[in-house]
Design a protein around this motif. Structure first.
Motif, PDB file in Angstrom:
ATOM      1  N   PRO A  25      30.891 -67.172  -5.473  1.00  0.00           N
ATOM      2  CA  PRO A  25      30.741 -66.193  -4.393  1.00  0.00           C
ATOM      3  C   PRO A  25      29.821 -65.045  -4.824  1.00  0.00           C
ATOM      4  O   PRO A  25      29.809 -64.651  -5.986  1.00  0.00           O
ATOM      5  CB  PRO A  25      32.166 -65.691  -4.175  1.00  0.00           C
ATOM      6  CG  PRO A  25      33.051 -66.697  -4.807  1.00  0.00           C
ATOM      7  CD  PRO A  25      32.267 -67.288  -5.931  1.00  0.00           C
ATOM      8  N   ALA A  26      29.049 -64.524  -3.888  1.00  0.00           N
ATOM      9  CA  ALA A  26      28.253 -63.337  -4.154  1.00  0.00           C
ATOM     10  C   ALA A  26      29.181 -62.131  -4.217  1.00  0.00           C
ATOM     11  O   ALA A  26      30.336 -62.180  -3.779  1.00  0.00           O
ATOM     12  CB  ALA A  26      27.216 -63.152  -3.057  1.00  0.00           C
ATOM     13  N   ARG A  28      29.282 -59.389  -2.525  1.00  0.00           N
ATOM     14  CA  ARG A  28      29.795 -58.919  -1.232  1.00  0.00           C
ATOM     15  C   ARG A  28      30.977 -59.776  -0.767  1.00  0.00           C
ATOM     16  O   ARG A  28      31.899 -59.273  -0.135  1.00  0.00           O
ATOM     17  CB  ARG A  28      28.693 -58.859  -0.177  1.00  0.00           C
ATOM     18  CG  ARG A  28      28.058 -60.156   0.206  1.00  0.00           C
ATOM     19  CD  ARG A  28      27.076 -59.989   1.371  1.00  0.00           C
ATOM     20  NE  ARG A  28      27.769 -59.610   2.574  1.00  0.00           N
ATOM     21  CZ  ARG A  28      27.606 -58.446   3.192  1.00  0.00           C
ATOM     22  NH1 ARG A  28      26.786 -57.542   2.713  1.00  0.00           N
ATOM     23  NH2 ARG A  28      28.266 -58.181   4.306  1.00  0.00           N
ATOM     24  N   ASP A  29      30.953 -61.069  -1.097  1.00  0.00           N
ATOM     25  CA  ASP A  29      32.067 -61.937  -0.709  1.00  0.00           C
ATOM     26  C   ASP A  29      33.321 -61.614  -1.518  1.00  0.00           C
ATOM     27  O   ASP A  29      34.435 -61.637  -0.995  1.00  0.00           O
ATOM     28  CB  ASP A  29      31.681 -63.404  -0.897  1.00  0.00           C
ATOM     29  CG  ASP A  29      30.505 -63.806  -0.018  1.00  0.00           C
ATOM     30  OD1 ASP A  29      30.440 -63.315   1.126  1.00  0.00           O
ATOM     31  OD2 ASP A  29      29.646 -64.574  -0.475  1.00  0.00           O
ATOM     32  N   LEU A  30      33.125 -61.327  -2.812  1.00  0.00           N
ATOM     33  CA  LEU A  30      34.264 -60.944  -3.650  1.00  0.00           C
ATOM     34  C   LEU A  30      34.904 -59.655  -3.136  1.00  0.00           C
ATOM     35  O   LEU A  30      36.125 -59.528  -3.086  1.00  0.00           O
ATOM     36  CB  LEU A  30      33.805 -60.762  -5.093  1.00  0.00           C
ATOM     37  CG  LEU A  30      33.432 -62.023  -5.874  1.00  0.00           C
ATOM     38  CD1 LEU A  30      32.847 -61.653  -7.230  1.00  0.00           C
ATOM     39  CD2 LEU A  30      34.637 -62.935  -6.052  1.00  0.00           C
ATOM     40  N   ALA A  32      34.725 -58.455  -0.057  1.00  0.00           N
ATOM     41  CA  ALA A  32      35.326 -58.697   1.256  1.00  0.00           C
ATOM     42  C   ALA A  32      36.687 -59.363   1.150  1.00  0.00           C
ATOM     43  O   ALA A  32      37.580 -59.105   1.971  1.00  0.00           O
ATOM     44  CB  ALA A  32      34.389 -59.553   2.104  1.00  0.00           C
ATOM     45  N   ARG A  33      36.870 -60.198   0.143  1.00  0.00           N
ATOM     46  CA  ARG A  33      38.161 -60.873   0.006  1.00  0.00           C
ATOM     47  C   ARG A  33      39.103 -60.122  -0.941  1.00  0.00           C
ATOM     48  O   ARG A  33      40.116 -60.656  -1.366  1.00  0.00           O
ATOM     49  CB  ARG A  33      37.964 -62.311  -0.453  1.00  0.00           C
ATOM     50  CG  ARG A  33      37.569 -62.499  -1.897  1.00  0.00           C
ATOM     51  CD  ARG A  33      37.302 -63.954  -2.200  1.00  0.00           C
ATOM     52  NE  ARG A  33      37.265 -64.210  -3.626  1.00  0.00           N
ATOM     53  CZ  ARG A  33      36.783 -65.319  -4.163  1.00  0.00           C
ATOM     54  NH1 ARG A  33      36.294 -66.258  -3.387  1.00  0.00           N
ATOM     55  NH2 ARG A  33      36.809 -65.482  -5.472  1.00  0.00           N
ATOM     56  N   HIS A  43      32.139 -61.109 -12.828  1.00  0.00           N
ATOM     57  CA  HIS A  43      31.091 -61.743 -12.017  1.00  0.00           C
ATOM     58  C   HIS A  43      29.732 -61.088 -12.278  1.00  0.00           C
ATOM     59  O   HIS A  43      28.720 -61.775 -12.520  1.00  0.00           O
ATOM     60  CB  HIS A  43      31.459 -61.631 -10.539  1.00  0.00           C
ATOM     61  CG  HIS A  43      30.361 -62.021  -9.610  1.00  0.00           C
ATOM     62  ND1 HIS A  43      30.025 -63.330  -9.350  1.00  0.00           N
ATOM     63  CD2 HIS A  43      29.497 -61.265  -8.885  1.00  0.00           C
ATOM     64  CE1 HIS A  43      29.009 -63.378  -8.502  1.00  0.00           C
ATOM     65  NE2 HIS A  43      28.679 -62.127  -8.209  1.00  0.00           N
ATOM     66  N   GLN A  55      22.520 -58.302  -5.941  1.00  0.00           N
ATOM     67  CA  GLN A  55      23.855 -58.491  -5.381  1.00  0.00           C
ATOM     68  C   GLN A  55      24.537 -57.165  -5.062  1.00  0.00           C
ATOM     69  O   GLN A  55      25.250 -57.051  -4.062  1.00  0.00           O
ATOM     70  CB  GLN A  55      24.713 -59.342  -6.315  1.00  0.00           C
ATOM     71  CG  GLN A  55      24.251 -60.793  -6.381  1.00  0.00           C
ATOM     72  CD  GLN A  55      25.375 -61.750  -6.708  1.00  0.00           C
ATOM     73  OE1 GLN A  55      26.551 -61.406  -6.693  1.00  0.00           O
ATOM     74  NE2 GLN A  55      25.002 -62.978  -7.006  1.00  0.00           N
ATOM     75  N   VAL A  59      25.698 -55.307  -1.031  1.00  0.00           N
ATOM     76  CA  VAL A  59      26.976 -54.755  -0.557  1.00  0.00           C
ATOM     77  C   VAL A  59      26.650 -53.569   0.339  1.00  0.00           C
ATOM     78  O   VAL A  59      26.114 -52.556  -0.131  1.00  0.00           O
ATOM     79  CB  VAL A  59      27.870 -54.327  -1.734  1.00  0.00           C
ATOM     80  CG1 VAL A  59      29.145 -53.659  -1.232  1.00  0.00           C
ATOM     81  CG2 VAL A  59      28.210 -55.526  -2.602  1.00  0.00           C
ATOM     82  N   LEU A  63      31.746 -52.216   3.208  1.00  0.00           N
ATOM     83  CA  LEU A  63      32.051 -52.896   1.952  1.00  0.00           C
ATOM     84  C   LEU A  63      31.791 -52.000   0.746  1.00  0.00           C
ATOM     85  O   LEU A  63      32.391 -52.199  -0.306  1.00  0.00           O
ATOM     86  CB  LEU A  63      31.226 -54.181   1.828  1.00  0.00           C
ATOM     87  CG  LEU A  63      31.606 -55.327   2.768  1.00  0.00           C
ATOM     88  CD1 LEU A  63      30.687 -56.522   2.527  1.00  0.00           C
ATOM     89  CD2 LEU A  63      33.063 -55.732   2.585  1.00  0.00           C
TER      90      LEU A  63
END
Length: 215
Positions: A25-26, A28-30, A32-33, A43, A55, A59, A63
């Motif tokens: 995951p990028a 921003r995905d980390l 977001a979750r 990461h 990366q 964000v 976020l």
């Protein structure tokens, strides 16, 4: 019969690395979750400097604030993490704030001026809002975030190194609306990466930013 050419160890390694990069995951995905600060740091530390910058700049919006919350309790930031005392010139960190994308990119530029680490904001609207000079201060042990380094916009600039814009107090003109009474509290994210939150006149603002070393 068709004879297939066997893959070499190097080819297999490259294929595995490519597949891993595609499934990781990028940032921003980390965020977001709601990943932990330890997972976020691990990461980013696994990336190249260029990948890390891309990366972190990816964000955006709310976020950025979620990233600030995610890394609560991180190791304190030292002034020399921003600019080593041995650095004689200007240190530039690339910034992204939580404002809408067209106006969210900026730089903070730092330099040691005597015993003080000073800085200013470099962005598109600087000719209107002023350079927003500040002094970097270590954690004070008091205030809303007693263990966090902060950028203090309430004190005069300790000086203006060659090439920096003319000093303008944050209490004058449009600078007053943007910078007066502001303190930015900062948290460590990873090597060369921090995230901050703005306070004005002691009140939390719904305004956040990231800073990343470009090299």
């Amino acid at each position: 019969r068709t004879h297939e050419r066997p893959c070499t160890t190097l080819q297999l390694s490259m294929t595995a690395a490519t597949e891993a990069a595609a499934t990781t995951p990028a940032l921003r995905d980390l965020v977001a979750r709601r990943a932990s600060r330890h997972d976020i740091e691990a990461h980013l530390e696994a990336l190249t400097v260029r990948e890390r910058l891309a990366q972190v700049l990816g964000v955006t919006g709310k976020l950025v604030g979620q990233l600030y919350d995610a890394v609560a309790g991180a190791d304190p930031i030292a002034l020399e993490d921003l600019a080593p005392r041995s650095e004689k010139g200007t240190v530039i960190l690339e910034g992204r704030n939580s404002l809408p994308l067209p106006v969210s990119r900026f730089q903070k530029r730092f330099a040691w001026i005597g015993d003080d680490l000073g800085g200013y904001n470099h962005q598109t609207f600087s000719p209107i809002t002023g350079p927003g000079y500040f002094v970097v201060k270590p954690a004070s042990g008091s205030g809303p975030h007693p263990d966090e380094l902060y950028f203090d916009y309430t004190v005069p600039a300790p000086g203006t190194p060659p090439g920096w814009p003319e000093y303008k107090p944050n209490s004058r003109g449009l600078s007053k609306l943007v910078y007066e009474g502001m303190l930015d509290y900062c948290r460590h994210v990873a090597t060369g990466v921090l995230v901050g939150k703005a306070y004005k006149q002691g009140k939390a603002q719904d305004a956040y930013f990231t800073l990343t070393a470009p090299r």
